[in-house]
Enzyme design. Structure first.
Site, PDB file in Angstrom:
ATOM      1  N   GLN A  46      -6.827   4.411  39.554  1.00 54.48           N
ATOM      2  CA  GLN A  46      -7.797   5.124  38.724  1.00 54.48           C
ATOM      3  C   GLN A  46      -8.178   6.491  39.291  1.00 54.48           C
ATOM      4  O   GLN A  46      -9.125   7.111  38.816  1.00 54.48           O
ATOM      5  CB  GLN A  46      -9.032   4.248  38.469  1.00 54.48           C
ATOM      6  CG  GLN A  46      -9.902   3.966  39.675  1.00 54.48           C
ATOM      7  CD  GLN A  46     -10.991   2.944  39.357  1.00 54.48           C
ATOM      8  OE1 GLN A  46     -10.733   1.757  39.245  1.00 54.48           O
ATOM      9  NE2 GLN A  46     -12.232   3.397  39.197  1.00 54.48           N
ATOM     10  N   ARG A  69     -20.646   8.960  44.856  1.00 54.79           N
ATOM     11  CA  ARG A  69     -20.221  10.364  44.971  1.00 54.79           C
ATOM     12  C   ARG A  69     -21.397  11.325  45.160  1.00 54.79           C
ATOM     13  O   ARG A  69     -21.164  12.517  45.399  1.00 54.79           O
ATOM     14  CB  ARG A  69     -19.366  10.767  43.768  1.00 54.79           C
ATOM     15  CG  ARG A  69     -17.988  10.093  43.801  1.00 54.79           C
ATOM     16  CD  ARG A  69     -17.095  10.558  42.684  1.00 54.79           C
ATOM     17  NE  ARG A  69     -15.730  10.111  42.878  1.00 54.79           N
ATOM     18  CZ  ARG A  69     -15.087   9.264  42.065  1.00 54.79           C
ATOM     19  NH1 ARG A  69     -15.701   8.754  41.028  1.00 54.79           N
ATOM     20  NH2 ARG A  69     -13.828   8.933  42.302  1.00 54.79           N
ATOM     21  N   GLU A  96     -24.380   0.359  33.710  1.00 51.10           N
ATOM     22  CA  GLU A  96     -24.401   1.253  32.534  1.00 51.10           C
ATOM     23  C   GLU A  96     -24.253   2.710  32.930  1.00 51.10           C
ATOM     24  O   GLU A  96     -24.065   3.571  32.083  1.00 51.10           O
ATOM     25  CB  GLU A  96     -25.709   1.067  31.753  1.00 51.10           C
ATOM     26  CG  GLU A  96     -25.722  -0.191  30.931  1.00 51.10           C
ATOM     27  CD  GLU A  96     -26.966  -0.312  30.072  1.00 51.10           C
ATOM     28  OE1 GLU A  96     -27.891   0.526  30.214  1.00 51.10           O
ATOM     29  OE2 GLU A  96     -27.017  -1.268  29.271  1.00 51.10           O
ATOM     30  N   GLY A 103     -27.558   0.474  43.196  1.00 47.54           N
ATOM     31  CA  GLY A 103     -27.046   0.156  41.852  1.00 47.54           C
ATOM     32  C   GLY A 103     -26.142  -1.064  41.895  1.00 47.54           C
ATOM     33  O   GLY A 103     -26.246  -1.974  41.056  1.00 47.54           O
ATOM     34  N   HIS A 104     -25.244  -1.122  42.897  1.00 45.01           N
ATOM     35  CA  HIS A 104     -24.372  -2.290  43.044  1.00 45.01           C
ATOM     36  C   HIS A 104     -25.202  -3.535  43.389  1.00 45.01           C
ATOM     37  O   HIS A 104     -24.943  -4.631  42.892  1.00 45.01           O
ATOM     38  CB  HIS A 104     -23.363  -2.080  44.169  1.00 45.01           C
ATOM     39  CG  HIS A 104     -22.407  -0.942  43.954  1.00 45.01           C
ATOM     40  ND1 HIS A 104     -22.472   0.234  44.653  1.00 45.01           N
ATOM     41  CD2 HIS A 104     -21.358  -0.817  43.106  1.00 45.01           C
ATOM     42  CE1 HIS A 104     -21.508   1.033  44.263  1.00 45.01           C
ATOM     43  NE2 HIS A 104     -20.814   0.439  43.324  1.00 45.01           N
ATOM     44  N   GLY A 111     -16.615  -0.769  46.549  1.00 40.82           N
ATOM     45  CA  GLY A 111     -17.291  -0.652  47.843  1.00 40.82           C
ATOM     46  C   GLY A 111     -18.220   0.544  47.882  1.00 40.82           C
ATOM     47  O   GLY A 111     -18.634   1.057  46.837  1.00 40.82           O
ATOM     48  N   ALA A 112     -18.576   0.986  49.107  1.00 40.28           N
ATOM     49  CA  ALA A 112     -19.573   2.049  49.294  1.00 40.28           C
ATOM     50  C   ALA A 112     -20.832   1.670  48.503  1.00 40.28           C
ATOM     51  O   ALA A 112     -21.377   2.467  47.735  1.00 40.28           O
ATOM     52  CB  ALA A 112     -19.034   3.412  48.862  1.00 40.28           C
ATOM     53  N   LEU A 113     -21.251   0.437  48.701  1.00 39.85           N
ATOM     54  CA  LEU A 113     -22.302  -0.134  47.853  1.00 39.85           C
ATOM     55  C   LEU A 113     -23.646   0.570  48.042  1.00 39.85           C
ATOM     56  O   LEU A 113     -24.019   0.946  49.149  1.00 39.85           O
ATOM     57  CB  LEU A 113     -22.457  -1.627  48.151  1.00 39.85           C
ATOM     58  CG  LEU A 113     -21.182  -2.473  47.997  1.00 39.85           C
ATOM     59  CD1 LEU A 113     -21.504  -3.953  48.230  1.00 39.85           C
ATOM     60  CD2 LEU A 113     -20.531  -2.279  46.635  1.00 39.85           C
ATOM     61  N   HIS A 114     -24.349   0.754  46.927  1.00 37.07           N
ATOM     62  CA  HIS A 114     -25.698   1.319  46.952  1.00 37.07           C
ATOM     63  C   HIS A 114     -26.598   0.422  46.105  1.00 37.07           C
ATOM     64  O   HIS A 114     -26.143  -0.634  45.614  1.00 37.07           O
ATOM     65  CB  HIS A 114     -25.683   2.775  46.446  1.00 37.07           C
ATOM     66  CG  HIS A 114     -24.988   2.948  45.130  1.00 37.07           C
ATOM     67  ND1 HIS A 114     -25.414   2.351  43.968  1.00 37.07           N
ATOM     68  CD2 HIS A 114     -23.869   3.647  44.796  1.00 37.07           C
ATOM     69  CE1 HIS A 114     -24.623   2.684  42.976  1.00 37.07           C
ATOM     70  NE2 HIS A 114     -23.658   3.462  43.449  1.00 37.07           N
TER      71      HIS A 114
HETATM   72  O1  PAF Z   1     -16.945   1.093  38.515  1.00 38.80           O
HETATM   73  C1  PAF Z   1     -16.181   0.870  39.473  1.00 38.80           C
HETATM   74  O2  PAF Z   1     -16.595   0.791  40.625  1.00 38.80           O
HETATM   75  C2  PAF Z   1     -14.699   0.689  39.216  1.00 38.80           C
HETATM   76  O3  PAF Z   1     -14.263   1.511  38.183  1.00 38.80           O
HETATM   77  C3  PAF Z   1     -14.297  -0.776  38.952  1.00 38.80           C
HETATM   78  C4  PAF Z   1     -14.946  -1.324  37.698  1.00 38.80           C
HETATM   79  C5  PAF Z   1     -14.707  -1.626  40.143  1.00 38.80           C
HETATM   80  C6  PAF Z   1     -12.784  -0.870  38.783  1.00 38.80           C
HETATM   81  O4  PAF Z   1     -12.111  -0.414  39.923  1.00 38.80           O
END
Ligand code: PAF
Length: 284
Positions: free
Chosen positions: A67, A193, A154, A42-43, A37-40
């Site tokens: 993670q 971030r 990447e 890049g996403h 989430g917190a899409l920008h």
């Molecule tokens: O790159 C991320 O946003 C995360 O590490 C992923 C691949 C969605 C796994 O939680």
């Protein structure tokens, strides 16, 4: 496939599987874009690539607690599902999978995926447990949705290599596609971030990319990588980075020390500006 599809949101693995099963029966090609989430932008680029190359795209939205280290930003990681869903819908993705923590890690969940070697160096060294968390959740997301192709940025270059390795090692029938890093006009790689940077740090931040680009250029001309790493450390310290975790030239697929100049190499770095830990990488 392009064009706006209505965006459904599912929260359980059972509902996700029902949906994907129907698509698969219809012979459709399925793309997966895992995100926290917190899409920008890049996403959005990942979603665009998936929508362009697949008939149906599943975007996952899950801030994966496994993670994050104990002193990391899990609790405050930016979350805005409504905004994220609107961005994904605008790109024509067909389905959002936004499970809760209990759905992904139910009571008693104890299996972990650890990618030895590749997952233990660089980010793996500075963020112990990080890649095990990533590899575990990505393996689960791949097995839950069984896509034909999954898309990763990447920007997280080592993560992409770790995911490619686990797919090979575990014989998961999916192609992992890396999508080039999307950058601000001044070179700073987009990252959720970056929101932690103060106005002053935001001005300093692009020096990371500029430095890596210079190292890549020099190493490409045959200058000794170790000398360039030393130079880059000094350069970043002088520019105000308070700590450089690593800046290194590595083999582009194994991420071992780049010893053979005829093989593709990658310059990778992680460095701290105030509260923000920035990572970036550039191809030699
Ligand atoms: O790159 C991320 O946003 C995360 O590490 C992923 C691949 C969605 C796994 O939680």
């Amino acid at each position: 496939m392009t064009g706006a599809l209505p965006l459904d949101t599912v929260r359980t693995v059972a509902d996700l599987r029902d949906r994907v099963r129907d698509w698969r029966k219809a012979g459709l090609r399925i793309g997966l874009v895992p995100t926290m989430g917190a899409l920008h932008a890049g996403h959005v680029e990942l979603v665009k690539r998936a929508v362009a190359g697949c008939d149906r795209t599943v975007v996952t939205l899950f801030v994966n607690p496994a993670q994050f280290g104990p002193s990391e930003d899990y609790a405050v990681y930016p979350r805005d599902e409504v905004r994220d869903a609107a961005l994904v819908a605008a790109e024509g993705a067909g389905l959002l999978f936004a499970p809760g923590v209990e759905e992904v890690y139910p009571e008693g969940h104890s299996t972990k995926v650890h990618v030895g070697g590749l997952g233990d160096v660089l980010e793996g060294e500075f963020r112990p447990g990080f890649f095990t968390g990533v590899a575990t959740v990505v393996t689960k997301l791949l097995l839950q949705s069984l896509p034909d192709e999954a898309f990763f940025g990447e920007k997280d270059y080592q993560q992409l290599q770790v995911i490619k390795k686990l797919i090979r090692d575990l014989d998961i029938p999916v192609t992992a596609t890396g999508v080039p890093t999307v950058r601000e006009a001044d070179g700073l790689a987009l990252s959720s971030r970056n929101a932690y940077l103060t106005a002053e740090e935001r001005v300093q931040a692009p020096i990371l990319h500029g430095t890596l680009a210079q190292v890549a250029e020099q190493v490409g001309r045959g200058v000794d990588p170790r000398m360039q790493e030393e130079w880059a450390r000094g350069q970043l310290a002088r520019a105000g980075f308070r700590q450089v975790d690593y800046v290194t030239v590595r083999d582009a697929s194994t991420l071992e020390e780049a010893a053979d100049a005829s093989r593709p190499a990658r310059v990778l770095a992680a460095a701290w500006l105030g509260k923000a830990r920035l990572i970036d990488n550039v191809a030699v």
